[in-house]
Design a protein around this motif. Structure first.
Motif, short mmCIF file in Angstrom:
data_model
loop_
_atom_site.label_atom_id
_atom_site.label_comp_id
_atom_site.label_asym_id
_atom_site.label_seq_id
_atom_site.Cartn_x
_atom_site.Cartn_y
_atom_site.Cartn_z
N VAL A 94 61.19 2.47 -18.99
CA VAL A 94 62.18 3.27 -18.29
C VAL A 94 62.70 4.34 -19.23
O VAL A 94 63.02 4.06 -20.39
CB VAL A 94 63.36 2.41 -17.79
N SER A 95 62.74 5.58 -18.76
CA SER A 95 63.35 6.66 -19.53
C SER A 95 64.36 7.38 -18.65
O SER A 95 64.15 7.54 -17.44
CB SER A 95 62.30 7.64 -20.05
N VAL A 96 65.48 7.80 -19.25
CA VAL A 96 66.55 8.50 -18.54
C VAL A 96 66.89 9.78 -19.30
O VAL A 96 67.12 9.74 -20.51
CB VAL A 96 67.80 7.62 -18.40
N THR A 97 66.91 10.91 -18.59
CA THR A 97 67.26 12.19 -19.20
C THR A 97 68.24 12.93 -18.30
O THR A 97 68.46 12.54 -17.14
CB THR A 97 66.01 13.05 -19.42
N ASP A 98 68.82 14.00 -18.84
CA ASP A 98 69.73 14.82 -18.05
C ASP A 98 69.28 16.27 -18.07
O ASP A 98 68.47 16.68 -18.91
CB ASP A 98 71.16 14.70 -18.57
N SER A 99 69.79 17.05 -17.13
CA SER A 99 69.52 18.47 -17.07
C SER A 99 70.75 19.19 -16.50
O SER A 99 71.23 18.80 -15.42
CB SER A 99 68.30 18.76 -16.19
N PRO A 100 71.31 20.19 -17.20
CA PRO A 100 70.86 20.73 -18.50
C PRO A 100 70.90 19.67 -19.61
O PRO A 100 71.81 18.85 -19.66
CB PRO A 100 71.87 21.85 -18.77
N SER A 101 69.91 19.72 -20.46
CA SER A 101 69.78 18.74 -21.53
C SER A 101 71.00 18.77 -22.45
O SER A 101 71.47 19.85 -22.84
CB SER A 101 68.52 19.00 -22.34
N GLY A 102 71.51 17.60 -22.80
CA GLY A 102 72.64 17.49 -23.70
C GLY A 102 73.99 17.51 -23.03
O GLY A 102 75.01 17.39 -23.70
#
Length: 217
Positions: A174-182
């Motif tokens: 499982v990977s979790v990211t956001d956008s805009p990054s940071g």
């Protein structure tokens, strides 16, 4: 001599009427919990055979994972190969053992707004921020199943098949990211990712439930 010839003809005719215990080769179309696809098999001995297949299915859905509601795309894609053990020579019932080559995947996105805020670890995600989750199952998974066929003809050519079993999921990623990054603190993303991994691993196996229409020869 004529009587002997008559007896030979009668014996050969009776033998010809006896249906075979099984046809060695089979191909079929299948549908079930692994998707839609095809299957092929070879019963090379009375009690042994091999079989393999490939399935695919995709859909869009809404799913909440660890308290975040996602718009998700789910892809079921797998290939399998295995050994079939036939306990009874004159029966199509088998026990299957083998491996699934697994490309199952879920991709989800959640968008935080004033009207529909998204929370991670109890903290509201800033407005106009996306949270992306990507879930992939283990690429090679052992399986066990049982199955068999119901034939529509005495020659055992056309049949309706069924299979029931499970394959082990191992360690999904499982990977979790956001956008805009940071936009979201990395510590919050890491904490949420661990929680999502924990929740998605609660079910350690994937069910195998299939029906198939087969032709044997």
């Amino acid at each position: 001599r004529a009587q002997t010839d008559t007896m030979d003809v009668s014996t050969n005719a009776a033998a010809a009427e006896i249906p075979p215990a099984y046809q060695p080769f089979s191909i079929g179309a299948e549908a079930g919990t692994t998707g839609f696809g095809g299957t092929a098999g070879w019963r090379f001995a009375n009690h042994l055979g091999v079989a393999g297949g490939a399935d695919y299915f995709s859909l869009s859905m809404n799913r909440t994972i660890s308290n975040i509601p996602y718009s998700a795309n789910v892809r079921l894609q797998s290939e399998n190969i295995g050994l079939r053990l036939y306990p009874f020579k004159k029966s199509s019932f088998y026990i299957g053992l083998g491996a699934y080559f697994n490309q199952n995947q879920l991709k989800g996105s959640a968008y935080s707004t004033t009207a529909n805020p998204v929370y991670i670890n109890g903290t509201q995600v800033p407005n106009n921020t996306y949270v992306y989750l990507n879930y992939k199952q283990q690429p090679v998974d052992p399986y066990i199943s049982v199955g068999g066929n119901v034939y529509f003809d005495k020659g055992h050519h056309v049949s309706l098949g069924g299979e029931l079993g499970v394959f082990y999921l191992g360690n999904p990623k499982v990977s979790v990211t956001d956008s805009p990054s940071g936009t979201i603190p990395q510590s919050d993303l890491n904490s949420y990712q661990q929680q999502a991994e924990h929740d998605l691993k609660k079910i350690p196996v994937w069910p195998i439930l299939k029906v198939s229409l087969n032709f044997s020869f």
